[in-house]
Scaffold this active site. Structure first.
Site, mmCIF file in Angstrom:
data_model
loop_
_atom_site.group_PDB
_atom_site.id
_atom_site.type_symbol
_atom_site.label_atom_id
_atom_site.label_comp_id
_atom_site.label_asym_id
_atom_site.label_seq_id
_atom_site.Cartn_x
_atom_site.Cartn_y
_atom_site.Cartn_z
ATOM 1 N N LYS A 131 -54.959 -84.733 44.087
ATOM 2 C CA LYS A 131 -54.217 -85.149 45.279
ATOM 3 C C LYS A 131 -54.741 -84.319 46.455
ATOM 4 C CE LYS A 131 -51.413 -84.307 47.965
ATOM 5 N NZ LYS A 131 -51.582 -84.308 49.470
ATOM 6 N N GLU A 176 -53.577 -70.726 44.194
ATOM 7 C CA GLU A 176 -54.505 -70.080 45.130
ATOM 8 C C GLU A 176 -53.883 -70.232 46.511
ATOM 9 O OE1 GLU A 176 -57.477 -68.893 42.370
ATOM 10 O OE2 GLU A 176 -57.082 -68.427 44.463
ATOM 11 N N CYS A 200 -58.796 -69.036 53.690
ATOM 12 C CA CYS A 200 -57.788 -68.156 53.082
ATOM 13 C C CYS A 200 -58.266 -66.720 53.018
ATOM 14 C CB CYS A 200 -57.453 -68.642 51.689
ATOM 15 S SG CYS A 200 -58.910 -68.705 50.637
HETATM 16 N N1 LIG Z 1 -56.244 -69.093 48.041
HETATM 17 C C1 LIG Z 1 -57.104 -70.063 48.289
HETATM 18 O O1 LIG Z 1 -58.123 -70.246 47.589
HETATM 19 C C2 LIG Z 1 -56.837 -70.986 49.456
HETATM 20 C C3 LIG Z 1 -57.838 -71.898 49.804
HETATM 21 C C4 LIG Z 1 -57.593 -72.755 50.889
HETATM 22 C C5 LIG Z 1 -56.379 -72.710 51.599
HETATM 23 N N2 LIG Z 1 -55.443 -71.806 51.209
HETATM 24 C C6 LIG Z 1 -54.195 -71.692 51.952
HETATM 25 O O2 LIG Z 1 -53.701 -73.013 52.301
HETATM 26 C C7 LIG Z 1 -53.052 -72.956 53.570
HETATM 27 C C8 LIG Z 1 -53.634 -73.957 54.508
HETATM 28 O O3 LIG Z 1 -53.880 -75.170 53.851
HETATM 29 P P1 LIG Z 1 -52.847 -76.347 54.037
HETATM 30 O O4 LIG Z 1 -52.283 -76.346 55.408
HETATM 31 O O5 LIG Z 1 -53.487 -77.601 53.544
HETATM 32 O O6 LIG Z 1 -51.707 -75.927 53.015
HETATM 33 P P2 LIG Z 1 -50.448 -76.776 52.585
HETATM 34 O O7 LIG Z 1 -49.769 -75.941 51.607
HETATM 35 O O8 LIG Z 1 -49.674 -77.295 53.741
HETATM 36 O O9 LIG Z 1 -51.074 -78.095 51.866
HETATM 37 C C9 LIG Z 1 -51.924 -77.944 50.776
HETATM 38 C C10 LIG Z 1 -51.767 -79.180 49.893
HETATM 39 O O10 LIG Z 1 -50.439 -79.202 49.433
HETATM 40 C C11 LIG Z 1 -49.858 -80.472 49.683
HETATM 41 N N3 LIG Z 1 -48.439 -80.265 49.915
HETATM 42 C C12 LIG Z 1 -47.800 -79.937 51.050
HETATM 43 N N4 LIG Z 1 -46.474 -79.828 50.839
HETATM 44 C C13 LIG Z 1 -46.269 -80.102 49.511
HETATM 45 C C14 LIG Z 1 -45.128 -80.166 48.651
HETATM 46 N N5 LIG Z 1 -43.902 -79.929 49.124
HETATM 47 N N6 LIG Z 1 -45.313 -80.492 47.350
HETATM 48 C C15 LIG Z 1 -46.546 -80.733 46.861
HETATM 49 N N7 LIG Z 1 -47.661 -80.694 47.612
HETATM 50 C C16 LIG Z 1 -47.525 -80.374 48.922
HETATM 51 C C17 LIG Z 1 -50.584 -80.996 50.879
HETATM 52 O O11 LIG Z 1 -50.495 -82.410 50.925
HETATM 53 C C18 LIG Z 1 -52.000 -80.514 50.587
HETATM 54 O O12 LIG Z 1 -52.630 -81.406 49.697
HETATM 55 C C19 LIG Z 1 -53.265 -71.550 54.084
HETATM 56 O O13 LIG Z 1 -52.146 -70.755 53.809
HETATM 57 C C20 LIG Z 1 -54.451 -71.049 53.284
HETATM 58 O O14 LIG Z 1 -54.470 -69.647 53.187
HETATM 59 C C21 LIG Z 1 -55.643 -70.932 50.163
HETATM 60 O O1 LIG Z 2 -59.949 -71.032 52.094
HETATM 61 C C1 LIG Z 2 -60.060 -70.554 50.996
HETATM 62 C C2 LIG Z 2 -61.306 -70.720 50.189
HETATM 63 O O2 LIG Z 2 -61.042 -70.443 48.835
HETATM 64 C C3 LIG Z 2 -62.360 -69.818 50.755
HETATM 65 S S1 LIG Z 2 -63.863 -69.961 49.918
HETATM 66 O O3 LIG Z 2 -64.386 -71.285 50.241
HETATM 67 O O4 LIG Z 2 -63.601 -69.848 48.450
HETATM 68 O O5 LIG Z 2 -64.714 -68.879 50.405
#
Ligand SMILES: NC(=O)c1ccc[n+]([C@@H]2O[C@H](COP(=O)([O-])OP(=O)(O)OC[C@H]3O[C@@H](n4cnc5c(N)ncnc54)[C@H](O)[C@@H]3O)[C@@H](O)[C@H]2O)c1
Ligand SMILES: O=C[C@H](O)CS(=O)(=O)O
Length: 463
Positions: free
Chosen positions: A158, A233, A267
């Site tokens: 998804k 993550e 992230c």
């Molecule tokens: N740790 C990592 O590897 C990593 C990597 C990328 C992004 N992130 C984090 O993600 C955040 C930004 O990404 P974003 O804005 O897409 O995050 P988000 O949590 O808003 O959305 C991520 C995913 O979750 C889904 N989602 C949203 N609400 C949901 C719910 N209630 N139930 C199930 N699914 C739901 C969204 O549709 C999307 O597919 C930042 O905090 C970033 O740090 C972490």
């Molecule tokens: O935004 C989070 C990603 O995991 C960073 S990376 O693409 O793995 O470097």
């Protein structure tokens, strides 16, 4: 929830790219059942057959690298060069786990009685639901789908509603590679709606999520009713500690690479700098000189380094953090400008450095997810370590020193899952990636990455 459409817009100009089908509840439930029912057939593929299919998938993605990158830039806004790099990064996870499929080992254990034998085996957890973010629409998908398929799981992807097109194409290529249609499926819709269907389903054994900490906590709670495996993550707030014996040019170059990658929307992006007060002026001058050179614009134009932020709420958070920092004594060393058009729907934030930052400011403790970097000085390294550890996040941290003892001391004292020592670009498929504290649970990549998709079975054989 009805089967309507989702509009996919270009964050660089607000223009509609494409309307895609938004799956109905009935369609998603059908996909879940199909993925579950196909487990037996998919388990009939041995490790070498799964490995070969994954390798073919990776090869097909490489063949379409340019078109996939162009779509990624259109829907995510990231510069084309970064999209091309991300396709390579995404494929590296497929290639890594194509090999890991062949190294899923069990073991025998010496029994305490000669009449017994002890055997330990591994088996796939089952049907996996993968929910992915918009900032790395290819890599965050393959970082889940590849180990799942390698382990013998089936999976449903998804993607984020902002960036579904990349995942849709990657799943099409998986099927073209010969991975059966019900082994990997893609569904689209709003996360909050689909999340419940995943977490409440008895057919889904694992939720793997990459996204915000708040949503991660929600999914964990929802998954507890059916005791699902979870991999999380989540958010980060990476500190960069620059000691007085650091190579300043390297520290500036690496900090910029981390901070401004994907316009700071990663992230593991550098979110705050702690610099020894003895070198604060020299560091800030070098940093500002280089930041001012960064080219802002539409990511489809080659050479652009800073694209738009993904949406209005992303822009609001960034601008509010900047205003808050200034109101509490911070000063703009460079940047602080915007190019936004609310009617059109695009939001550019110019690369910004905030000097004289301190821990009273939101930007020093709330993930920014934008091209803004606050700088704080320190005298005592232990106080810098305490501040670095002082947020709920524990994903990535970086430090610059050429002193071996200090480098190992910082390694031991910093509580983060990913550390970079003179290196702010640590991500690699062969290394375990993940956070401590509220940055997540589990690791993706490395030898640890496939364990998350396996159950351990213990067989005790009597006479
Ligand atoms: N740790 C990592 O590897 C990593 C990597 C990328 C992004 N992130 C984090 O993600 C955040 C930004 O990404 P974003 O804005 O897409 O995050 P988000 O949590 O808003 O959305 C991520 C995913 O979750 C889904 N989602 C949203 N609400 C949901 C719910 N209630 N139930 C199930 N699914 C739901 C969204 O549709 C999307 O597919 C930042 O905090 C970033 O740090 C972490
Ligand atoms: O935004 C989070 C990603 O995991 C960073 S990376 O693409 O793995 O470097």
């Amino acid at each position: 929830m009805t089967g309507k459409t989702l509009a996919v817009n270009n964050p660089a100009n607000g223009e509609l790219i494409q309307e895609i089908h938004r799956n109905s509840e009935e369609e998603i439930v059908t996909c879940i059942k199909r993925g579950h029912d196909f487990l037996g057939e998919w388990n009939g593929y041995n490790a070498y057959e799964r490995s070969t299919l994954l390798k073919t998938w990776g090869e097909l993605i490489v063949q379409e690298k340019n078109s996939i990158a162009e779509v990624m830039t259109l829907e995510s806004g990231k510069p084309l060069q970064e999209s091309l790099e991300e396709v390579n990064y995404a494929v590296s996870y497929i290639e890594w786990f194509a090999e890991e499929a062949k190294r899923i080992y069990g073991r025998t254990v010496p029994a305490h009685k000669s009449s017994k034998r002890i055997v330990v085996t591994k088996e796939p957890v089952g049907l996996v639901a993968a929910i992915t973010p918009w900032n790395f629409p290819a890599a965050m998908m393959t970082r889940k789908a590849a180990p799942a398929l390698a382990a013998g799981c089936t999976c449903i992807i998804k993607p984020a509603e902002e960036t579904p097109l990349t995942s849709i194409r990657l799943v099409e290529l998986a099927h073209k590679a010969g991975i059966p249609p019900h082994a990997i499926q893609c569904v689209n819709g709003y996360g909050a709606e689909i999340g419940h269907l995943f977490t409440e389903s008895e057919y889904i054994q694992k939720i793997t999520f990459t996204g915000s900490t708040d949503v991660g906590k929600l999914l964990m709670a929802q998954s507890s009713n059916t005791m699902k495996h979870v991999s999380m993550e989540l958010g980060g707030h990476a500190p960069v500690i620059i000691t007085k014996d650091a190579d300043l040019d390297a520290a500036v170059t690496q900090t910029i690479a981390s901070k401004f990658r994907n316009a700071g929307q990663t992230c593991i992006s550098a979110n705050r700098v702690f610099v020894d007060e003895a070198i604060e002026k020299a560091f800030t001058e070098k940093l500002v000189q280089e930041v001012k050179k960064l080219k802002v614009g539409n990511g489809k134009d080659w050479g652009v380094q800073i694209g738009p932020v993904i949406n209005r709420s992303g822009y609001d958070k960034i601008s509010e953090q900047i205003d808050d920092a200034i109101s509490k004594g911070g000063s703009i060393a460079c940047g602080g400008e915007y190019n936004i058009n609310e009617n059109q729907g695009y939001y550019f934030v110019y690369p910004t450095v905030i000097a004289n930052a301190d821990e009273t400011m939101r930007i020093m403790k709330e993930e920014t997810f934008g091209p803004v970097l606050p700088i704080r000085t320190f005298k005592d390294i232990d106080k810098a370590i305490s501040s670095a550890n002082g947020t709920p996040f524990g994903l990535a941290a970086y430090y610059f020193t050429d002193n071996y003892k200090l480098g190992m001391y910082l390694h031991d004292k910093l509580h983060f899952g990913v550390l970079g020592w003179n290196d702010c670009t640590p991500s690699a498929a062969q290394a375990p990636f993940g956070g401590m504290k509220e940055s997540g649970l589990g690791r993706e990549g490395g030898t640890e990455g496939i364990e998350a998709y396996l159950e351990t079975k213990y067989l005790s054989i009597g006479e």
